[in-house]
Design a protein around this motif. Structure first.
Motif, PDB file in Angstrom:
ATOM      1  N   LEU A  46       0.143  10.487   5.275  1.00 30.01           N
ATOM      2  CA  LEU A  46      -1.008  11.377   5.153  1.00 30.01           C
ATOM      3  C   LEU A  46      -0.702  12.762   5.735  1.00 30.01           C
ATOM      4  O   LEU A  46      -1.188  13.771   5.218  1.00 30.01           O
ATOM      5  CB  LEU A  46      -2.220  10.768   5.858  1.00 30.01           C
ATOM      6  N   LEU A  49       1.061  14.503   3.056  1.00 32.65           N
ATOM      7  CA  LEU A  49       0.132  14.802   1.978  1.00 32.65           C
ATOM      8  C   LEU A  49      -0.717  16.031   2.302  1.00 32.65           C
ATOM      9  O   LEU A  49      -0.875  16.931   1.454  1.00 32.65           O
ATOM     10  CB  LEU A  49      -0.770  13.591   1.722  1.00 32.65           C
ATOM     11  N   TYR A  50      -1.262  16.097   3.496  1.00 29.80           N
ATOM     12  CA  TYR A  50      -2.205  17.170   3.827  1.00 29.80           C
ATOM     13  C   TYR A  50      -1.509  18.479   4.192  1.00 29.80           C
ATOM     14  O   TYR A  50      -2.039  19.555   3.909  1.00 29.80           O
ATOM     15  CB  TYR A  50      -3.118  16.730   4.968  1.00 29.80           C
ATOM     16  N   LEU A 236      -9.547  17.108  -4.619  1.00 29.68           N
ATOM     17  CA  LEU A 236      -8.277  16.390  -4.721  1.00 29.68           C
ATOM     18  C   LEU A 236      -7.098  17.316  -4.437  1.00 29.68           C
ATOM     19  O   LEU A 236      -6.062  16.870  -3.939  1.00 29.68           O
ATOM     20  CB  LEU A 236      -8.129  15.775  -6.116  1.00 29.68           C
ATOM     21  N   HIS A 237      -7.252  18.585  -4.763  1.00 34.94           N
ATOM     22  CA  HIS A 237      -6.182  19.550  -4.519  1.00 34.94           C
ATOM     23  C   HIS A 237      -6.305  20.204  -3.144  1.00 34.94           C
ATOM     24  O   HIS A 237      -5.559  21.145  -2.855  1.00 34.94           O
ATOM     25  CB  HIS A 237      -6.189  20.627  -5.609  1.00 34.94           C
ATOM     26  N   PRO A 239      -5.437  18.686  -0.237  1.00 40.78           N
ATOM     27  CA  PRO A 239      -4.126  18.427   0.365  1.00 40.78           C
ATOM     28  C   PRO A 239      -3.033  19.271  -0.288  1.00 40.78           C
ATOM     29  O   PRO A 239      -2.924  19.318  -1.510  1.00 40.78           O
ATOM     30  CB  PRO A 239      -3.912  16.931   0.098  1.00 40.78           C
ATOM     31  N   ALA A 260      -4.859  10.364  -2.412  1.00 36.81           N
ATOM     32  CA  ALA A 260      -5.853  11.423  -2.212  1.00 36.81           C
ATOM     33  C   ALA A 260      -7.219  10.982  -2.732  1.00 36.81           C
ATOM     34  O   ALA A 260      -8.254  11.312  -2.134  1.00 36.81           O
ATOM     35  CB  ALA A 260      -5.401  12.695  -2.918  1.00 36.81           C
ATOM     36  N   GLN A 261      -7.244  10.223  -3.837  1.00 32.28           N
ATOM     37  CA  GLN A 261      -8.526   9.713  -4.330  1.00 32.28           C
ATOM     38  C   GLN A 261      -9.141   8.743  -3.312  1.00 32.28           C
ATOM     39  O   GLN A 261     -10.346   8.787  -3.063  1.00 32.28           O
ATOM     40  CB  GLN A 261      -8.360   9.011  -5.667  1.00 32.28           C
TER      41      GLN A 261
END
Length: 272
Positions: A46, A49-50, A236-237, A239, A260-261
């Motif tokens: 995560l 991701l972020y 969703l975008h 991150p 992300a979802q």
């Protein structure tokens, strides 16, 4: 009280995720190096991701393990279908909390530029970005803008190709007494989905198509409903890793999209 960082997993959320992860029994003889804790590794995934940081630059002092370890763990969980199972659990909880609106659904897609994976099936020349290689993120939301399903294709694929797959892939959503919900009553979409054959196929599924037609003046009023899909894509975008495709492998970029979802669904549940 300090606000929790987006890559930190609460005890309540971990209690939902942990039973879904593959089990690994340690050998009695020659056990080898002890496996890094799954919760810490997921927080490392995560974090990537972020923040959008490269795997090899994942700070060791955070205690999440090395970047390659987190990468392998993400690939393992993606292959095991963990994110699909987690989405099912979260959607059931959202329906139990009466937060899902199945009276209508909206669908839309967004293009992201691809820096890697040019030879992969889900990367193609973008028709809106001077044929630069890219991918598309497709999202199906409920009437409140909650993402029910997401998918990944090449940028050259027409948006309408994902209309029926997203609708048909919607799992039976439980959480209340009676029959589970499997489909919305109506689907709203923009002119990119203007094909009569798909309208007919939606009607065959007892779904009312609300799709704008090409060549007609603006002002149909459908935008007052469809905007929630654009809002869902924007979330969703959020991150950084999803604002541009850096993954060579399709399954790894799709893993970030599915994860992300899941995180978007948890934000709709106050318990997490």
């Amino acid at each position: 009280m300090a606000q929790r960082k987006p890559w930190e997993i609460s005890d309540e959320l971990w209690a939902v995720i942990e039973p879904l992860l593959p089990r690994h029994e340690r050998r009695y003889r020659y056990p080898g190096r002890k496996r890094i804790d799954d919760r810490k590794t997921l927080q490392g995934v995560l974090f990537v991701l972020y923040t959008g940081i490269q795997w090899e630059f994942l700070p060791q002092e955070l205690g999440f393990g090395s970047g390659p370890t987190c990468w392998r763990r993400l690939a393992e969980w993606q292959a095991a279908g963990v994110w699909g199972e987690l989405q099912q659990v979260l959607l059931d909880r959202l329906r139990a909390a009466d937060r899902l609106d199945f009276s209508r659904a909206t669908i839309d897609a967004s293009h992201v530029q691809a820096k890697r994976g040019r030879s992969r099936p889900k990367v193609g020349p973008s028709p809106v970005d001077r044929a630069r290689p890219g991918s598309k993120h497709h999202v199906l939301t409920d009437g409140n803008g909650i993402p029910l399903r997401v998918s990944l294709t090449g940028a050259h694929r027409n948006d309408v190709t994902q209309l029926l797959p997203l609708v048909d892939d919607l799992p039976p959503v439980r959480g209340k007494r009676g029959r589970p919900r499997r489909k919305p009553r109506a689907v709203y979409a923009d002119r990119g989905y203007d094909h009569d054959i798909y309208r007919r196929r939606l009607r065959e599924r007892n779904i009312t198509p609300k799709i704008a037609r090409r060549g007609q003046a603006h002002g149909s009023g459908l935008g007052r409903v469809r905007w929630v899909a654009e809002s869902a894509i924007a979330h969703l975008h959020g991150p950084r890793r999803l604002r541009m495709r850096w993954e060579t492998r399709d399954d790894m970029h799709d893993a970030f999209l599915q994860l992300a979802q899941c995180m978007a669904l948890t934000r709709r549940l106050p318990a997490f």
